[in-house]
Design a protein around this motif. Structure first.
Motif, PDB file in Angstrom:
ATOM      1  N   MET A  16       8.543  35.852   5.095  1.00 30.47           N
ATOM      2  CA  MET A  16       9.176  36.755   4.123  1.00 30.47           C
ATOM      3  C   MET A  16      10.381  37.463   4.755  1.00 30.47           C
ATOM      4  O   MET A  16      11.408  37.650   4.098  1.00 30.47           O
ATOM      5  N   VAL A  17      10.235  37.874   6.005  1.00 26.92           N
ATOM      6  CA  VAL A  17      11.354  38.546   6.681  1.00 26.92           C
ATOM      7  C   VAL A  17      12.507  37.556   6.898  1.00 26.92           C
ATOM      8  O   VAL A  17      13.674  37.874   6.656  1.00 26.92           O
ATOM      9  N   GLY A  18      12.161  36.353   7.301  1.00 28.63           N
ATOM     10  CA  GLY A  18      13.174  35.327   7.536  1.00 28.63           C
ATOM     11  C   GLY A  18      13.948  34.993   6.268  1.00 28.63           C
ATOM     12  O   GLY A  18      15.181  34.850   6.288  1.00 28.63           O
ATOM     13  N   ALA A  19      13.220  34.908   5.148  1.00 32.57           N
ATOM     14  CA  ALA A  19      13.858  34.550   3.871  1.00 32.57           C
ATOM     15  C   ALA A  19      14.889  35.589   3.451  1.00 32.57           C
ATOM     16  O   ALA A  19      15.801  35.295   2.688  1.00 32.57           O
ATOM     17  N   ARG A  20      14.738  36.806   3.952  1.00 38.67           N
ATOM     18  CA  ARG A  20      15.665  37.878   3.574  1.00 38.67           C
ATOM     19  C   ARG A  20      16.708  38.160   4.660  1.00 38.67           C
ATOM     20  O   ARG A  20      17.443  39.140   4.582  1.00 38.67           O
ATOM     21  N   GLY A  21      16.728  37.316   5.683  1.00 43.36           N
ATOM     22  CA  GLY A  21      17.733  37.499   6.735  1.00 43.36           C
ATOM     23  C   GLY A  21      17.442  38.658   7.665  1.00 43.36           C
ATOM     24  O   GLY A  21      18.333  39.190   8.316  1.00 43.36           O
ATOM     25  N   GLY A  22      16.177  39.053   7.747  1.00 43.48           N
ATOM     26  CA  GLY A  22      15.802  40.171   8.610  1.00 43.48           C
ATOM     27  C   GLY A  22      15.617  39.757  10.059  1.00 43.48           C
ATOM     28  O   GLY A  22      15.785  38.583  10.422  1.00 43.48           O
ATOM     29  N   VAL A  23      15.292  40.734  10.897  1.00 46.89           N
ATOM     30  CA  VAL A  23      15.053  40.474  12.324  1.00 46.89           C
ATOM     31  C   VAL A  23      13.742  41.128  12.753  1.00 46.89           C
ATOM     32  O   VAL A  23      13.420  42.243  12.323  1.00 46.89           O
ATOM     33  N   ILE A  24      13.000  40.408  13.591  1.00 42.48           N
ATOM     34  CA  ILE A  24      11.709  40.889  14.103  1.00 42.48           C
ATOM     35  C   ILE A  24      11.832  41.124  15.601  1.00 42.48           C
ATOM     36  O   ILE A  24      12.195  40.221  16.356  1.00 42.48           O
ATOM     37  N   GLY A  25      11.533  42.348  16.041  1.00 40.61           N
ATOM     38  CA  GLY A  25      11.558  42.673  17.470  1.00 40.61           C
ATOM     39  C   GLY A  25      10.182  42.441  18.084  1.00 40.61           C
ATOM     40  O   GLY A  25       9.182  42.936  17.571  1.00 40.61           O
ATOM     41  N   VAL A  26      10.144  41.698  19.164  1.00 41.83           N
ATOM     42  CA  VAL A  26       8.849  41.369  19.774  1.00 41.83           C
ATOM     43  C   VAL A  26       8.412  42.482  20.730  1.00 41.83           C
ATOM     44  O   VAL A  26       9.157  42.919  21.606  1.00 41.83           O
ATOM     45  N   ASN A  27       7.173  42.918  20.511  1.00 41.62           N
ATOM     46  CA  ASN A  27       6.541  44.031  21.216  1.00 41.62           C
ATOM     47  C   ASN A  27       5.873  43.528  22.506  1.00 41.62           C
ATOM     48  O   ASN A  27       5.331  42.417  22.529  1.00 41.62           O
ATOM     49  N   SER A  28       5.909  44.347  23.541  1.00 40.72           N
ATOM     50  CA  SER A  28       5.333  43.893  24.818  1.00 40.72           C
ATOM     51  C   SER A  28       3.903  44.351  25.045  1.00 40.72           C
ATOM     52  O   SER A  28       3.287  43.956  26.035  1.00 40.72           O
ATOM     53  N   ILE A  29       3.341  45.179  24.146  1.00 47.07           N
ATOM     54  CA  ILE A  29       2.010  45.709  24.492  1.00 47.07           C
ATOM     55  C   ILE A  29       0.861  45.184  23.642  1.00 47.07           C
ATOM     56  O   ILE A  29      -0.278  45.550  23.860  1.00 47.07           O
TER      57      ILE A  29
END
Ligand code: ZN
Length: 344
Positions: free
Chosen positions: A227-240
């Motif tokens: 869903m995020v990809g379809a809207r051109g969004g960005v996902i930040g990867v968490n380290s914990i």
């Protein structure tokens, strides 16, 4: 051409690294009696890791709620401004132009974010105030329920089936109107879907992990990633929260999360949201550490990815795993810069 790996790391890092989630304001607030905390406690690691922009997250701990949410949030922002003014090396950025200007001047930019709208209470006017103070991304909730909605819990299921409250929907609409980025980190699955239904701009998930590797509601499912990809969004990867198991909480597994998102929605939608928290965790007495583990989950810090100086370890490992220079640059900064350019 046989460029050494060290030179390649250097070259890739030179353009800077953007981390969209850092609990800096709460730490500055707890250390408010001290001066030059940014310059003495944070700058060396930020410089060593070539950090160029940080999402500085306002977060209110339970012990200040409900009475002091607004006051503590304002004090956190005050400390961030005071500390920034005391050093030539930082800048608070309210627009893409200001991010660019900070980079040109060699300053580390802060984009102020809010993790949970507790400071707003139920008053939309407060959103305008925080906007004027520089808040440019808002996630409605942390793990708890508030006036806007419910947080995803640290279990595979069990948060309320309902999405946002009427106030939550108002906040989201006002954010879009003002130019505040909507951050989907933490919100429960029903709220996540509802936000996407009532917005049109690209969303972000400032700091999360994928449920495929750590199946809790707080993380993000394949369907949500799409869903995020379809809207051109960005996902930040968490380290914990890369794994429920300590032995699987490794830098390589962190990169597995990056790869998984990239495989599902493309390399243009993945960035960094380290959520470095070990420096706060280790300041706490053991009783408080245990309380956190009981309430949420025991965080497994990745040994060679616990602070910003370790960003170089990530770049090195991305190279070793065969990522191209262009892809590494997108992960380290390019994708977040695109979001800033489009939305700020
Ligand atoms: Zn968080």
């Amino acid at each position: 051409m046989n460029e050494s790996i060290e030179r390649r790391i250097e070259r890739l890092q030179t353009g800077g690294i953007i981390d969209m989630h850092f609990d800096l304001p709460m730490d500055l607030y707890e250390k408010r009696a001290r001066r030059d905390v940014l310059a003495t406690e944070f700058l060396p690691e930020l410089q060593a890791g070539n950090i160029s922009v940080l999402g500085a997250a306002i977060y209110i701990e339970d012990r200040y709620l409900p009475q002091n949410g607004l006051r503590v949030a304002l004090d956190q922002i005050a400390r961030l401004y005071a500390e920034t003014a005391a050093s030539q090396r930082f800048a608070i950025c309210k627009s893409y132009r200001e991010v660019q200007a900070a980079q040109e001047m060699g300053r580390i930019g802060f984009v102020i974010t809010m993790e949970g709208v507790e400071p707003l209470g139920t008053d939309l006017n407060q959103l305008r105030v925080f906007y004027e103070l520089g808040v440019r991304a808002i996630g409605l909730t942390h793990a708890r329920t508030n006036s806007a909605g419910h947080g995803g819990i640290f279990a595979a299921s069990g948060s309320p089936a309902e999405g946002l409250t009427p106030f939550g929907r108002e906040v989201v609409r006002e954010c879009e109107a003002l130019g505040v980025i909507i951050d989907l980190a933490h919100i429960n699955p029903a709220g996540f879907e509802e936000i996407l239904l009532i917005t049109t701009k690209p969303p972000i998930v400032s700091h999360t992990n994928v449920r495929r590797y750590y199946n809790i509601e707080r993380n993000i499912s394949d369907e949500q990633i799409k869903m995020v990809g379809a809207r051109g969004g960005v996902i930040g990867v968490n380290s914990i929260l890369v794994s429920p198991l300590e032995e699987e909480s490794t830098l390589d597994h962190y990169i597995d999360h990056i790869e998984h998102i990239a495989e599902l929605i493309g390399i243009d939608s993945v960035g960094i949201g380290f959520d470095f928290f070990e420096f706060i965790f280790r300041q706490w007495p053991e009783s408080r550490q245990k309380e956190l583990a009981a309430k949420f989950t025991k965080p497994h810090f990745i040994p060679d990815l616990t602070n910003h100086s370790h960003a170089r370890n990530l770049t090195r490992r991305l190279i070793e795993r065969g990522f191209s220079d262009a892809d590494i640059e997108k992960i380290l900064r390019g994708n977040w810069l695109r979001i800033f350019k489009e939305l700020l």
